[in-house]
Every structure is written in structure tokens, then in C-alpha cells.
Scaffold this motif. Structure first.
Motif, short mmCIF file in Angstrom:
data_model
loop_
_atom_site.label_atom_id
_atom_site.label_comp_id
_atom_site.label_asym_id
_atom_site.label_seq_id
_atom_site.Cartn_x
_atom_site.Cartn_y
_atom_site.Cartn_z
N ASN A 3 -19.82 5.41 1.26
CA ASN A 3 -18.67 4.58 1.62
C ASN A 3 -18.26 3.56 0.58
O ASN A 3 -17.06 3.39 0.34
N PRO A 4 -19.20 2.82 -0.05
CA PRO A 4 -18.75 1.82 -1.04
C PRO A 4 -17.96 2.44 -2.19
O PRO A 4 -17.01 1.82 -2.69
N PHE A 5 -18.33 3.64 -2.59
CA PHE A 5 -17.63 4.28 -3.71
C PHE A 5 -16.26 4.79 -3.28
O PHE A 5 -15.30 4.69 -4.04
N PHE A 6 -16.17 5.31 -2.07
CA PHE A 6 -14.86 5.72 -1.58
C PHE A 6 -13.96 4.52 -1.35
O PHE A 6 -12.75 4.58 -1.58
N GLN A 7 -14.54 3.42 -0.89
CA GLN A 7 -13.74 2.21 -0.69
C GLN A 7 -13.21 1.72 -2.03
O GLN A 7 -12.05 1.33 -2.15
N ALA A 8 -14.05 1.74 -3.05
CA ALA A 8 -13.61 1.32 -4.38
C ALA A 8 -12.55 2.25 -4.93
O ALA A 8 -11.63 1.83 -5.63
N ALA A 9 -12.68 3.54 -4.61
CA ALA A 9 -11.74 4.53 -5.16
C ALA A 9 -10.41 4.54 -4.42
O ALA A 9 -9.35 4.65 -5.03
N PHE A 10 -10.47 4.42 -3.09
CA PHE A 10 -9.26 4.65 -2.28
C PHE A 10 -8.80 3.43 -1.49
O PHE A 10 -7.65 3.38 -1.07
N GLY A 11 -9.64 2.47 -1.28
CA GLY A 11 -9.32 1.34 -0.41
C GLY A 11 -8.61 0.23 -1.14
O GLY A 11 -9.10 -0.89 -1.21
N ASN A 12 -7.43 0.54 -1.71
CA ASN A 12 -6.65 -0.43 -2.47
C ASN A 12 -7.44 -1.01 -3.64
O ASN A 12 -7.16 -2.10 -4.12
N ARG A 13 -8.43 -0.26 -4.08
CA ARG A 13 -9.25 -0.64 -5.25
C ARG A 13 -9.83 -2.04 -5.10
O ARG A 13 -9.95 -2.77 -6.05
N TRP A 14 -10.18 -2.43 -3.87
CA TRP A 14 -10.74 -3.77 -3.61
C TRP A 14 -9.81 -4.83 -4.15
O TRP A 14 -10.21 -5.73 -4.88
N ASP A 15 -8.57 -4.71 -3.80
CA ASP A 15 -7.54 -5.60 -4.32
C ASP A 15 -7.95 -7.07 -4.16
O ASP A 15 -8.33 -7.50 -3.08
N GLY A 16 -7.86 -7.82 -5.24
CA GLY A 16 -8.17 -9.24 -5.22
C GLY A 16 -9.60 -9.57 -5.60
O GLY A 16 -9.92 -10.72 -5.88
N ILE A 17 -10.48 -8.57 -5.59
CA ILE A 17 -11.88 -8.81 -5.97
C ILE A 17 -12.01 -8.58 -7.48
O ILE A 17 -11.64 -7.51 -7.97
N PRO A 18 -12.52 -9.55 -8.23
CA PRO A 18 -12.67 -9.37 -9.68
C PRO A 18 -13.45 -8.12 -10.01
O PRO A 18 -14.40 -7.75 -9.31
N ILE A 19 -13.05 -7.46 -11.07
CA ILE A 19 -13.65 -6.17 -11.41
C ILE A 19 -15.13 -6.29 -11.69
O ILE A 19 -15.91 -5.38 -11.38
N GLU A 20 -15.58 -7.42 -12.24
CA GLU A 20 -17.00 -7.57 -12.52
C GLU A 20 -17.81 -7.64 -11.22
O GLU A 20 -18.94 -7.15 -11.17
N LEU A 21 -17.24 -8.24 -10.18
CA LEU A 21 -17.93 -8.27 -8.89
C LEU A 21 -17.97 -6.87 -8.27
O LEU A 21 -18.96 -6.50 -7.62
N GLN A 22 -16.90 -6.11 -8.46
CA GLN A 22 -16.91 -4.72 -7.98
C GLN A 22 -18.00 -3.93 -8.68
O GLN A 22 -18.77 -3.20 -8.04
N ARG A 23 -18.07 -4.09 -9.99
CA ARG A 23 -19.09 -3.38 -10.77
C ARG A 23 -20.50 -3.77 -10.30
O ARG A 23 -21.36 -2.92 -10.11
N GLU A 24 -20.71 -5.06 -10.11
CA GLU A 24 -22.02 -5.54 -9.69
C GLU A 24 -22.41 -4.98 -8.33
O GLU A 24 -23.55 -4.55 -8.12
N SER A 25 -21.45 -4.97 -7.41
CA SER A 25 -21.72 -4.45 -6.06
C SER A 25 -22.08 -2.97 -6.10
O SER A 25 -23.04 -2.53 -5.45
N LEU A 26 -21.33 -2.19 -6.86
CA LEU A 26 -21.60 -0.75 -6.93
C LEU A 26 -22.88 -0.47 -7.68
O LEU A 26 -23.62 0.47 -7.34
N ASN A 27 -23.19 -1.27 -8.69
CA ASN A 27 -24.45 -1.09 -9.40
C ASN A 27 -25.64 -1.36 -8.48
O ASN A 27 -26.71 -0.74 -8.63
N GLU A 28 -25.48 -2.29 -7.55
CA GLU A 28 -26.55 -2.56 -6.58
C GLU A 28 -26.80 -1.33 -5.71
O GLU A 28 -27.95 -1.02 -5.38
N VAL A 29 -25.72 -0.66 -5.33
CA VAL A 29 -25.88 0.57 -4.54
C VAL A 29 -26.61 1.63 -5.35
O VAL A 29 -27.52 2.31 -4.85
N VAL A 30 -26.23 1.77 -6.62
CA VAL A 30 -26.90 2.75 -7.49
C VAL A 30 -28.38 2.41 -7.62
O VAL A 30 -29.25 3.29 -7.54
N THR A 31 -28.70 1.15 -7.82
CA THR A 31 -30.10 0.72 -7.94
C THR A 31 -30.88 1.05 -6.67
O THR A 31 -32.04 1.50 -6.73
N MET A 32 -30.24 0.85 -5.53
CA MET A 32 -30.89 1.17 -4.26
C MET A 32 -31.16 2.68 -4.15
O MET A 32 -32.23 3.11 -3.70
#
Length: 207
Positions: A3-32
Motif C-alpha cells: 500500500n505505501p508504494f501504491f499510495q506514493a505512485a497513485f495517491g496524488n504523489r503524497w501532495d504537499g509532503i516533502p520528497i525527502e520525507l516520502q523517501r524516508e518513509s518508503l525506505n523504512e518500509v524497505v528496511t522492514m
């Protein structure tokens, strides 16, 4: 987990969230996922929607470049028609008017398709740009311009697939050209001394 990756891809690209925070959040999922020993191939497949949709954004910059090039040709066809017609009443059966309409139809057929392809096809942006150039039926001067943009978007798309997310260079490119769809075309048009709409070949009519 997807879900987090689909949200990043299709959910308005997390509009308003800085790209570095998006990267950090998705990297946390990858680490998990890595922590529970999910294979790298499976992780890459899970996060594939993100670079796929970034690749689509890059391709759209290229597609818009084709569109603006075709629009310039259409303006040339219309201007030629207006000079020839001299504001006389339009008769639908006038051969000159029919020729004008047919040239416009041919140019419309050269416009790229903006329908989102299967995500698997977005792994190969070069194939998409090659197909769009072939469909546009361009001359050598046009193709030279389009190949410049094609190589730019291909490079950025490849870097996104390698990174699993949009790169900083890719983000800067999108910021420069995605919001103003004609800006990359305008830059190339201004810098290319060989490019002159008055020298465009007219669309070839069928026999």
C-alpha cells in the motif's frame, strides 16, 4: 505491505509532503521488508509502481514536446489556408478546404497517445519514445530535437528504476518542465538554428 508504494505512485504523489520525507518513509518500509528476509527481487517488485509512475511523468514531458511540435505544424497549415482562402466563405466541397482538413487530420494522427500503458512497459521508456517518434512521422530536424528530450527522460527514468524512487536530479527536471508543458520545446526551438516552421514539409496527402 504494498500500500505505501501504491499510495506514493497513485495517491496524488503524497501532495504537499516533502520528497525527502516520502523517501524516508518508503525506505523504512524497505528496511522492514529486509528485516523479515523478503528477497530483493520481491522488494523491487513491491516498490515498482513508484519508479513506474515517475517514468510515466518523464515520458509525458517527451510526449508534450511532440505535441507542441505538431501544434506548430498545424498553425503553419492553418496560416497557409487562411492566406489562400482570404476570408472567403468556406465551402465544404472546396478541394482546397478538403486538403486543409486532411492535412490537419494527418497531423492529429501524429499526436502521441497519453493513455497510461501497463506498468511493465514503463521499465523501457526508450521503447516508448522510439514508438512515439515513429508514429509522429517527423523529418530529420524534428527528430534531432525529439531525440534530445528522449535521451533526457530515458536517463532520468533509468535512474529512478535503479534508485527505486525519484532521484534529486529527476525531481529537478520534473520541476522545471512538467508544470509548463511547452517549456522544454521552447528552449530547444530557441537554441536550434536549423528549426524553422516555415520550412516544414507539408503533411503528405494520400493518393
Amino acid at each position: 505491505m504494498q500500500n505505501p508504494f501504491f499510495q506514493a505512485a497513485f495517491g496524488n504523489r503524497w501532495d504537499g509532503i516533502p520528497i525527502e520525507l516520502q523517501r524516508e518513509s518508503l525506505n523504512e518500509v524497505v528496511t522492514m521488508l529486509q528485516a523479515i528476509e523478503v528477497s530483493q527481487d520481491a522488494i523491487d517488485e513491491t516498490r515498482a509502481p513508484v519508479p513506474a509512475m515517475q517514468s510515466w511523468d518523464f515520458f509525458l514531458i517527451f510526449a508534450h514536446t511532440i505535441r507542441f511540435l505538431i501544434y506548430e505544424k498545424q498553425k503553419k497549415v492553418e496560416n497557409d489556408w487562411q492566406k489562400e482562402n482570404k476570408n472567403e466563405p468556406i465551402h465544404m466541397d472546396d478541394p482546397n478546404y478538403q486538403s486543409y482538413m486532411e492535412k490537419n487530420r494527418i497531423l492529429n494522427d501524429c499526436l502521441p497517445n497519453n493513455n497510461l500503458p501497463p506498468l511493465s512497459k514503463l521499465r523501457d521508456v526508450r521503447a516508448l519514445t522510439d514508438a512515439a517518434i515513429a508514429s509522429a512521422n517527423v523529418n530529420k530536424t524534428d527528430e534531432k530535437m525529439l531525440r534530445i528530450v528522449a535521451e533526457e527522460v530515458i536517463k532520468h527514468a533509468q535512474e529512478c528504476w535503479k534508485d527505486g524512487f525519484i532521484t534529486r536530479r529527476g525531481q529537478a527536471y520534473l520541476s522545471n518542465y512538467a508544470s509548463d508543458q511547452g517549456s522544454r520545446f521552447s528552449e530547444l526551438k530557441a537554441s536550434n538554428s536549423d528549426w524553422d516552421v516555415s520550412c516544414f514539409e507539408q503533411p503528405k496527402l494520400s493518393d
